[in-house]
Design a protein around this motif. Structure first.
Motif, PDB file in Angstrom:
ATOM      1  N   MET A   1      59.670  42.099  23.970  1.00  0.00           N
ATOM      2  CA  MET A   1      60.129  42.896  25.090  1.00  0.00           C
ATOM      3  C   MET A   1      60.222  41.974  26.302  1.00  0.00           C
ATOM      4  N   SER A   2      61.372  41.950  26.948  1.00  0.00           N
ATOM      5  CA  SER A   2      61.524  41.039  28.082  1.00  0.00           C
ATOM      6  C   SER A   2      61.020  41.699  29.352  1.00  0.00           C
ATOM      7  N   ARG A   3      60.588  40.870  30.234  1.00  0.00           N
ATOM      8  CA  ARG A   3      60.084  41.330  31.524  1.00  0.00           C
ATOM      9  C   ARG A   3      61.217  41.278  32.541  1.00  0.00           C
ATOM     10  N   THR A   4      61.231  42.235  33.454  1.00  0.00           N
ATOM     11  CA  THR A   4      62.238  42.184  34.498  1.00  0.00           C
ATOM     12  C   THR A   4      61.780  41.227  35.578  1.00  0.00           C
ATOM     13  N   SER A  31      51.232  46.228  38.688  1.00  0.00           N
ATOM     14  CA  SER A  31      52.602  45.749  38.878  1.00  0.00           C
ATOM     15  C   SER A  31      53.402  45.673  37.585  1.00  0.00           C
ATOM     16  N   ASP A  32      52.740  45.755  36.457  1.00  0.00           N
ATOM     17  CA  ASP A  32      53.449  45.670  35.182  1.00  0.00           C
ATOM     18  C   ASP A  32      53.048  46.834  34.295  1.00  0.00           C
ATOM     19  N   PRO A  33      53.688  48.001  34.489  1.00  0.00           N
ATOM     20  CA  PRO A  33      53.299  49.188  33.727  1.00  0.00           C
ATOM     21  C   PRO A  33      53.561  49.069  32.226  1.00  0.00           C
ATOM     22  N   GLU A  34      54.325  48.084  31.814  1.00  0.00           N
ATOM     23  CA  GLU A  34      54.619  47.918  30.393  1.00  0.00           C
ATOM     24  C   GLU A  34      53.863  46.742  29.793  1.00  0.00           C
ATOM     25  N   LEU A  35      52.819  46.312  30.466  1.00  0.00           N
ATOM     26  CA  LEU A  35      52.022  45.189  29.985  1.00  0.00           C
ATOM     27  C   LEU A  35      51.439  45.500  28.607  1.00  0.00           C
ATOM     28  N   ASP A  95      50.028  40.287  25.326  1.00  0.00           N
ATOM     29  CA  ASP A  95      50.713  39.330  26.203  1.00  0.00           C
ATOM     30  C   ASP A  95      49.747  38.656  27.179  1.00  0.00           C
ATOM     31  N   ALA A  96      48.558  39.174  27.298  1.00  0.00           N
ATOM     32  CA  ALA A  96      47.554  38.634  28.220  1.00  0.00           C
ATOM     33  C   ALA A  96      46.258  38.429  27.442  1.00  0.00           C
ATOM     34  N   LEU A 152      42.866  49.335  33.340  1.00  0.00           N
ATOM     35  CA  LEU A 152      42.714  48.873  31.954  1.00  0.00           C
ATOM     36  C   LEU A 152      42.783  50.041  30.974  1.00  0.00           C
ATOM     37  N   PHE A 153      42.255  51.201  31.366  1.00  0.00           N
ATOM     38  CA  PHE A 153      42.411  52.400  30.518  1.00  0.00           C
ATOM     39  C   PHE A 153      43.902  52.650  30.290  1.00  0.00           C
ATOM     40  N   TYR A 154      44.686  52.531  31.343  1.00  0.00           N
ATOM     41  CA  TYR A 154      46.125  52.771  31.249  1.00  0.00           C
ATOM     42  C   TYR A 154      46.797  51.737  30.338  1.00  0.00           C
ATOM     43  N   VAL A 155      46.472  50.473  30.539  1.00  0.00           N
ATOM     44  CA  VAL A 155      47.088  49.393  29.754  1.00  0.00           C
ATOM     45  C   VAL A 155      46.762  49.532  28.272  1.00  0.00           C
TER      46      VAL A 155
END
Length: 147
Positions: A1-4, A48-52, A56-57, A92-95
């Motif tokens: 998935m590409s990042r904007t 800042s990155d809701p689709e993280l 990827d981290a 982190l719960f969200y991610v």
């Protein structure tokens, strides 16, 4: 998935050689002010990155663990540090949704600290005279009835 493009970078500053979304970044804090600043940067990077994707981290798992360890940031003596830690934990719960990175006991500890902090907020409002009902009254129904 590409990042904007145009999103905040999670790359470290020139003086920092570790990624923001890692335990090492937080461990390098030198003072309470620095801890709060780093926790804020972590929260901002997560927001800042809701689709993280956690994969990827790679430092995210160690960061999640560090935040909730006994005698660590969630249980810090300073309430501002605890508050910023809770904010990072909520992100982190969200991610990680639907599977949080913590076990059941760690999740319960996060919510215990949150409830305690919210309770302290209620005491602060009461002592300032504003009360939680916004009227500064004792909340006695006889005093507040419209009849």
């Amino acid at each position: 998935m590409s990042r904007t493009t145009g999103r905040k970078s999670r790359r470290p500053s020139q003086q920092e050689s570790v990624p923001i979304l890692s335990a090492a970044y937080l461990k390098n804090a030198k003072s309470k002010k620095d801890i709060i600043s780093r926790l804020s940067a972590i929260t901002n990077a997560l927001e800042s990155d809701p689709e993280l994707d956690p994969s990827d981290a790679p430092g995210l798992a160690s960061l999640s663990t560090l935040l909730v360890q006994p005698d660590s940031f969630l249980h810090h003596k300073d309430s501002d540090v605890r508050l910023h830690t809770l904010l990072a934990c909520m992100e982190l719960f969200y991610v990680y949704a639907p599977e949080p990175p913590w076990d059941e006991e760690e999740i319960l500890n996060i919510f215990r600290v949150m409830v305690r902090m919210l309770g302290n907020l209620g005491h602060t409002l009461e002592s300032s005279g504003s009360g939680v009902d916004g009227g500064g009254t004792s909340g006695n129904s006889a005093e507040t009835s419209c009849g």
